[in-house]
Design a protein around this motif. Structure first.
Motif, PDB file in Angstrom:
ATOM      1  N   GLY A  12       0.811  -1.211   0.000  1.00  0.00           N
ATOM      2  CA  GLY A  12       0.000   0.000   0.000  1.00  0.00           C
ATOM      3  C   GLY A  12       0.839   1.252   0.000  1.00  0.00           C
ATOM      4  O   GLY A  12       1.690   1.450  -0.854  1.00  0.00           O
ATOM      5  N   ALA A  13       0.605   2.107   0.988  1.00  0.00           N
ATOM      6  CA  ALA A  13       1.255   3.408   1.063  1.00  0.00           C
ATOM      7  C   ALA A  13       2.587   3.375   1.801  1.00  0.00           C
ATOM      8  O   ALA A  13       3.183   4.414   2.050  1.00  0.00           O
TER       9      ALA A  13
ATOM     10  N   ILE B 117       4.958   5.453  -5.546  1.00  0.00           N
ATOM     11  CA  ILE B 117       4.512   6.844  -5.670  1.00  0.00           C
ATOM     12  C   ILE B 117       3.501   6.977  -6.803  1.00  0.00           C
ATOM     13  O   ILE B 117       2.444   7.591  -6.644  1.00  0.00           O
ATOM     14  N   ALA B 118       3.797   6.385  -7.946  1.00  0.00           N
ATOM     15  CA  ALA B 118       2.892   6.459  -9.101  1.00  0.00           C
ATOM     16  C   ALA B 118       1.564   5.766  -8.801  1.00  0.00           C
ATOM     17  O   ALA B 118       0.499   6.260  -9.182  1.00  0.00           O
ATOM     18  N   GLU B 119       1.632   4.654  -8.104  1.00  0.00           N
ATOM     19  CA  GLU B 119       0.425   3.908  -7.749  1.00  0.00           C
ATOM     20  C   GLU B 119      -0.476   4.708  -6.811  1.00  0.00           C
ATOM     21  O   GLU B 119      -1.699   4.643  -6.899  1.00  0.00           O
TER      22      GLU B 119
ATOM     23  N   GLU C   3      -1.642  11.138  -6.085  1.00  0.00           N
ATOM     24  CA  GLU C   3      -1.381  12.356  -5.306  1.00  0.00           C
ATOM     25  C   GLU C   3      -1.281  12.107  -3.799  1.00  0.00           C
ATOM     26  O   GLU C   3      -0.982  13.015  -3.044  1.00  0.00           O
ATOM     27  N   ARG C   4      -1.562  10.884  -3.362  1.00  0.00           N
ATOM     28  CA  ARG C   4      -1.525  10.585  -1.929  1.00  0.00           C
ATOM     29  C   ARG C   4      -0.094  10.230  -1.518  1.00  0.00           C
ATOM     30  O   ARG C   4       0.588   9.489  -2.214  1.00  0.00           O
ATOM     31  N   PRO C   5       0.368  10.736  -0.384  1.00  0.00           N
ATOM     32  CA  PRO C   5       1.749  10.521   0.027  1.00  0.00           C
ATOM     33  C   PRO C   5       2.019   9.103   0.539  1.00  0.00           C
ATOM     34  O   PRO C   5       1.096   8.374   0.888  1.00  0.00           O
ATOM     35  N   ILE C   6       3.289   8.758   0.583  1.00  0.00           N
ATOM     36  CA  ILE C   6       3.712   7.443   1.069  1.00  0.00           C
ATOM     37  C   ILE C   6       4.571   7.602   2.318  1.00  0.00           C
ATOM     38  O   ILE C   6       5.010   8.700   2.651  1.00  0.00           O
ATOM     39  N   GLY C   7       4.813   6.482   2.996  1.00  0.00           N
ATOM     40  CA  GLY C   7       5.741   6.418   4.112  1.00  0.00           C
ATOM     41  C   GLY C   7       6.876   5.483   3.736  1.00  0.00           C
ATOM     42  O   GLY C   7       6.669   4.502   3.025  1.00  0.00           O
TER      43      GLY C   7
ATOM     44  N   GLN D 147      14.792  14.997  -3.379  1.00  0.00           N
ATOM     45  CA  GLN D 147      14.375  16.319  -3.839  1.00  0.00           C
ATOM     46  C   GLN D 147      13.308  16.199  -4.926  1.00  0.00           C
ATOM     47  O   GLN D 147      12.324  16.928  -4.924  1.00  0.00           O
ATOM     48  N   LYS D 148      13.485  15.247  -5.815  1.00  0.00           N
ATOM     49  CA  LYS D 148      12.538  15.051  -6.914  1.00  0.00           C
ATOM     50  C   LYS D 148      11.151  14.637  -6.399  1.00  0.00           C
ATOM     51  O   LYS D 148      10.130  15.052  -6.932  1.00  0.00           O
ATOM     52  N   TYR D 149      11.114  13.816  -5.339  1.00  0.00           N
ATOM     53  CA  TYR D 149       9.848  13.258  -4.852  1.00  0.00           C
ATOM     54  C   TYR D 149       9.436  13.775  -3.486  1.00  0.00           C
ATOM     55  O   TYR D 149       8.592  13.163  -2.832  1.00  0.00           O
ATOM     56  N   THR D 150       9.978  14.885  -3.058  1.00  0.00           N
ATOM     57  CA  THR D 150       9.702  15.400  -1.720  1.00  0.00           C
ATOM     58  C   THR D 150       8.212  15.605  -1.448  1.00  0.00           C
ATOM     59  O   THR D 150       7.746  15.400  -0.334  1.00  0.00           O
ATOM     60  N   ASP D 151       7.445  15.972  -2.463  1.00  0.00           N
ATOM     61  CA  ASP D 151       6.012  16.203  -2.262  1.00  0.00           C
ATOM     62  C   ASP D 151       5.209  14.913  -2.102  1.00  0.00           C
ATOM     63  O   ASP D 151       4.023  14.965  -1.798  1.00  0.00           O
ATOM     64  N   HIS D 152       5.835  13.773  -2.303  1.00  0.00           N
ATOM     65  CA  HIS D 152       5.122  12.497  -2.260  1.00  0.00           C
ATOM     66  C   HIS D 152       5.455  11.655  -1.027  1.00  0.00           C
ATOM     67  O   HIS D 152       4.892  10.582  -0.857  1.00  0.00           O
ATOM     68  N   ILE D 153       6.375  12.123  -0.196  1.00  0.00           N
ATOM     69  CA  ILE D 153       6.808  11.350   0.966  1.00  0.00           C
ATOM     70  C   ILE D 153       6.373  12.081   2.228  1.00  0.00           C
ATOM     71  O   ILE D 153       6.830  13.186   2.510  1.00  0.00           O
TER      72      ILE D 153
END
Length: 151
Positions: free
Chosen positions: A10-11, A37-39, A42-46, A70-76
């Motif tokens: 999951g996340a 992240i793609a899966e 827009e919802r963040p992951i841990g 830096q590239k994925y900071t908005d997703h974590i």
């Protein structure tokens, strides 16, 4: 070597680092995190990083890690660091990455890995586990309440 942990779903994605990590190993593992992240869209992951058997990292690995974060900071949303023996080295390494990462980052001992998984998945922390905040996460997800709390 970087290996994905079987508890990932999951996340939440977890990985274990064994030995000295190289830039090529970081690059080879990135697609697994990118997939999660793609899966999630827009919802963040841990992320859970088990560093209990890590012997260090070369500069290219650290650079690639910071570039990726830096590239994925908005997703974590949050990151758990588990079981590193050299506390000061881990703080320096993780905080270098979290300078570009906006996620809250906490440290857990190896014996607390189940609590680390719970926190990464739900943002909850068992009362029996001391909170060792490494980075408070002052960015986008500071006040985020996850929809996946019940996982």
């Amino acid at each position: 070597m970087i290996e994905r942990l079987k508890e990932s779903f999951g996340a939440a994605i977890g990985f274990k680092v064994v030995g000295r990590i190289t830039g090529d190993e970081v690059k080879a593992f990135e697609p697994q995190i990118e997939f999660v992240i793609a899966e999630r869209k827009e919802r963040p992951i841990g992320i859970l990083a088990d560093l209990s058997q890590m012997d260090g990292a070369d500069w290219k690995a650290r650079w690639d890690e910071m570039r990726f974060l830096q590239k994925y900071t908005d997703h974590i949303a949050r990151m758990a660091v588990v079981g590193a023996d050299k506390w000061e080295e881990v703080i320096a390494m993780v905080l270098a990455g979290t300078a570009v990462l906006q996620a809250e980052t906490r440290y857990f001992t190896t014996a607390e890995i189940n609590a680390a998984w719970e926190w990464v998945r739900t943002s909850k922390n068992a009362d029996r586990v001391p909170v060792r905040t490494m980075y408070e996460g002052k960015g986008l997800f500071k006040d985020y309440i996850p929809e996946y709390t019940g996982l």
